[in-house]
Enzyme design. Structure first.
Site, PDB file in Angstrom:
ATOM      1  N   HIS A  34       0.872  -1.169   0.000  1.00 22.53           N
ATOM      2  CA  HIS A  34       0.000   0.000   0.000  1.00 22.53           C
ATOM      3  C   HIS A  34       0.910   1.220   0.000  1.00 22.53           C
ATOM      4  CE1 HIS A  34      -3.030   2.959   1.301  1.00 22.53           C
ATOM      5  NE2 HIS A  34      -2.118   3.356   2.185  1.00 22.53           N
ATOM      6  N   CYS A 102      -4.864   1.859  -4.284  1.00 23.65           N
ATOM      7  CA  CYS A 102      -4.060   2.950  -3.734  1.00 23.65           C
ATOM      8  C   CYS A 102      -2.839   3.237  -4.594  1.00 23.65           C
ATOM      9  CB  CYS A 102      -3.633   2.602  -2.312  1.00 23.65           C
ATOM     10  SG  CYS A 102      -2.750   1.019  -2.205  1.00 23.65           S
TER      11      CYS A 102
END
Length: 654
Positions: A34, A102
């Site tokens: 992420h 993301c």
């Protein structure tokens, strides 16, 4: 004045990927990444929409890595305006763990701020993951988390992951962290309104060059739609593009194309458009194995459909045999040949009991008890079931209102245990009545399902296989009875789909083939007939999913070792056909078997050289006239058999 741009990198798996990835996927994956952009004293990331927090204060905790992405001359006000523009695109309902996540967002931000991109080991992770069998098996599960399945399309994977509980646990943990903004996880948020279900169709939203590169790598056939928010023709053609993505896209294992939409007004869309020299919208580009092969400019729906069909034809050409006219082969039924004769059940059990009494069992108390237990199982469990299921009382009506009882594990488990004892205690000469009870029982669908789910070390077919091999190695009248009965048992076993699949799995397939191939050449015509029936049934099991795959356009992946086995079977069947000079029934079943092995086989190119070396065409044609290959006057007599032989020889054999 320039400002430093940082990339915060987090491992959503909390170290599990590093520890378990090689075990689950066969390759090392150090983390499930992420990322966030850190600039102007803020950390910005995408999950439940675009979120902002103080650096290092998000729910992800401390970053695993902090990467310097360079500097930007763009001021904070301009970047804030950019983020406000992006909020309408990076909404919570569009989030997808693999396609639009993301890292897609940070890649756009880094491109806007610096002209660069995030590291490839982060952006390429979904492609790397999906290239593994484990990733492919979990793809439908991941999709079902974010998209409503299309009507009539199952979301379950075709092949379960090797450790489904662990896989589900990891997925839920990663997905919850990835899309959370520190509040309720994606599992607890209210469902988006229907108007925002923008990813229910299989269209990839692409916003930057790295994401587009990953998209091309993960799809053999790909269609890219370059559009613009201010383009009226784009809005007109977009519903056509969406319908094509549903009709021609990759769904439930079907061969299809990947469909991508690139809005040049969003993210780094203009950079991507410039890279591919897109000067007007709408523009459609078609890619095969990552290379552009065609381009359409303008909103021409007919041309778009035609080019998508042409792309799929080039990427997944139909089997060459689909172009052949094969009426005799297509007329063959795919139903298995079964042996449903009902013997006198009391007589069969009496023979078994007499053999048990006459056999030499060890004198220990334990073995004595085992012998008594076997006889009790036959008397109180096996016999009542067989009579209730198969014995027809005298003068009974043909159609009974009450369906016959099916076997249960309570019946089958002790029966299998008794079989294990008898398989070692009785000689081949006296064991075949036991085989015949299982042959009869396999006409009950419940028995096939139970054996398919039973470990091979204790299922009755596996317990009785070694004796069949032994009987073939020491031919005699008594061993012939065992082989014949066991072949008929296997024929009935193929009527159960799960059991047929088990029989054709690598380890068991080898043992079954070791019985089948020599039986095709047996001196006894009844054994050859049963063997030819089994060969036909096995070939029909292979043929069914191949026919269905052609009918539906779905992808059918078969292991490479199936090709080697199929060539062994083709060779054995051709040899058996060559030797069979009298029995039309055996020739009919063997020819039908050969037709199924050859037609629609993904290994057909390998078969051609083998068939030519075996002179299969001449041997088949020889059955149509009296001579070297057939003893009867005028060749095979039955009209339908002659048509089948002529078709297989003339159309499928070189």
């Amino acid at each position: 004045m320039s400002t430093t741009v940082k990339l915060y990198v987090y491992d959503l798996s909390k170290g599990m990927a590093r520890q378990l990835s090689r075990q689950l996927t066969g390759r090392q994956i150090d983390g499930i990444w992420h990322t966030s952009v850190v600039i102007f004293g803020k950390e910005i990331f995408y999950g439940q929409g675009i979120n902002t927090t103080s650096p290092g204060r998000s729910h992800h905790g401390a970053p695993t890595q902090v990467l310097d992405m360079g500097e930007t001359s763009i001021d904070e006000e301009t970047f804030t305006e950019y983020l406000e523009e992006m909020r309408s695109h990076y909404t919570a309902d569009k989030y997808h763990l693999l396609e639009f996540n993301c890292n897609s967002f940070t890649n756009d931000c880094i491109g806007f701020l610096t002209g660069g991109s995030i590291p490839s080991y982060i952006s390429d992770l979904p492609t790397d993951f999906l290239s593994t069998p484990f990733g492919q098996s979990l793809r439908p599960t991941i999709d079902s988390m974010y998209r409503r399945p299309s009507p009539g399309v199952a979301a379950a994977p075709a092949n379960a992951p090797p450790n489904p509980e662990l896989a589900t646990s990891i997925l839920q943990s990663v997905a919850a962290q990835a899309q959370s903004n520190g509040g309720p996880s994606y599992q607890n948020r209210p469902p988006p309104l229907p108007a925002t279900q923008s990813l229910t169709s299989p269209i990839h939203a692409i916003t930057n060059p790295p994401a587009f590169s990953a998209f091309l790598k993960s799809h053999r056939a790909a269609v890219a739609f370059f559009t613009s928010q201010t383009c009226p023709p784009c809005r007109m053609i977009e519903p056509v593009f969406e319908r094509l993505s549903e009709e021609k896209g990759l769904q439930e294992g079907r061969n299809g194309a990947g469909f991508a939409k690139v809005d040049i007004d969003v993210g780094m869309g203009r950079n991507l458009a410039a890279e591919y020299s897109v000067r007007a919208t709408p523009t459609f580009m078609f890619f095969l194995d990552g290379k552009k092969i065609e381009e359409i400019r303008g909103a021409d729906a007919n041309e778009l459909r035609a080019q998508v069909d042409l792309l799929l034809f080039q990427a997944f050409p139909p089997h060459p045999h689909t172009k052949l006219s094969l009426p005799a082969i297509q007329a063959l039924e795919l139903k298995p040949i079964l042996f449903s004769q009902i013997p006198p059940i009391d007589t069969v059990i009496s023979k078994l009991n007499a053999s048990i009494d006459a056999s030499t069992w060890p004198a220990s108390a334990t073995q004595s008890q085992a012998q008594a237990q076997v006889k009790q199982t036959l008397a109180t469990t096996v016999t009542p079931y067989l009579k209730a299921r198969f014995a027809v009382p005298p003068n009974a009506p043909k159609a009974s209102a009450r369906p016959p009882p099916s076997a249960t594990p309570t019946i089958l488990t002790p029966w299998a245990q008794a079989t294990a004892s008898l398989a070692t205690a009785l000689s081949i000469e006296t064991l075949f009545p036991l085989v015949d009870t299982w042959r009869l029982a396999l006409l009950d669908p419940a028995v096939g399902v139970w054996i398919a789910a039973t470990p091979s070390s204790s299922d009755p077919i596996s317990l009785l296989l070694p004796q069949a091999n032994s009987a073939l190695q020491t031919p005699s009248k008594s061993s012939r009875n065992y082989v014949l009965t066991f072949l008929r048992l296997l024929c009935n076993a193929t009527s159960s789909v799960p059991l047929a699949q088990k029989l054709l799995q690598s380890s068991m397939r080898q043992d079954v083939t070791a019985v089948l191939v020599p039986s095709l050449l047996h001196e006894d015509v009844q054994v050859r007939t049963a063997a030819a029936s089994l060969a036909f049934n096995v070939a029909a099991v292979l043929q069914k999913p191949r026919v269905e795959a052609v009918r539906t356009g779905r992808r059918l992946d078969e292991p490479d070792d199936v090709g080697d086995w199929e060539m062994e079977m083709v060779s054995a069947v051709v040899e058996a056909l060559d030797r069979e000079k009298d029995n039309e029934e055996v020739v009919h079943r063997l020819t039908a078997c050969l037709a199924f092995l050859l037609r629609l086989s993904p290994f057909h190119e390998s078969h051609q050289d083998l068939l030519e070396a075996l002179q299969a065409r001449d041997k088949l044609k020889g059955k149509l006239v009296k001579g070297e290959h057939w003893n009867g006057e005028g060749g095979v007599g039955k009209k339908e058999v002659r048509k089948l032989i002529d078709e297989v020889a003339g159309r499928l054999c070189p």
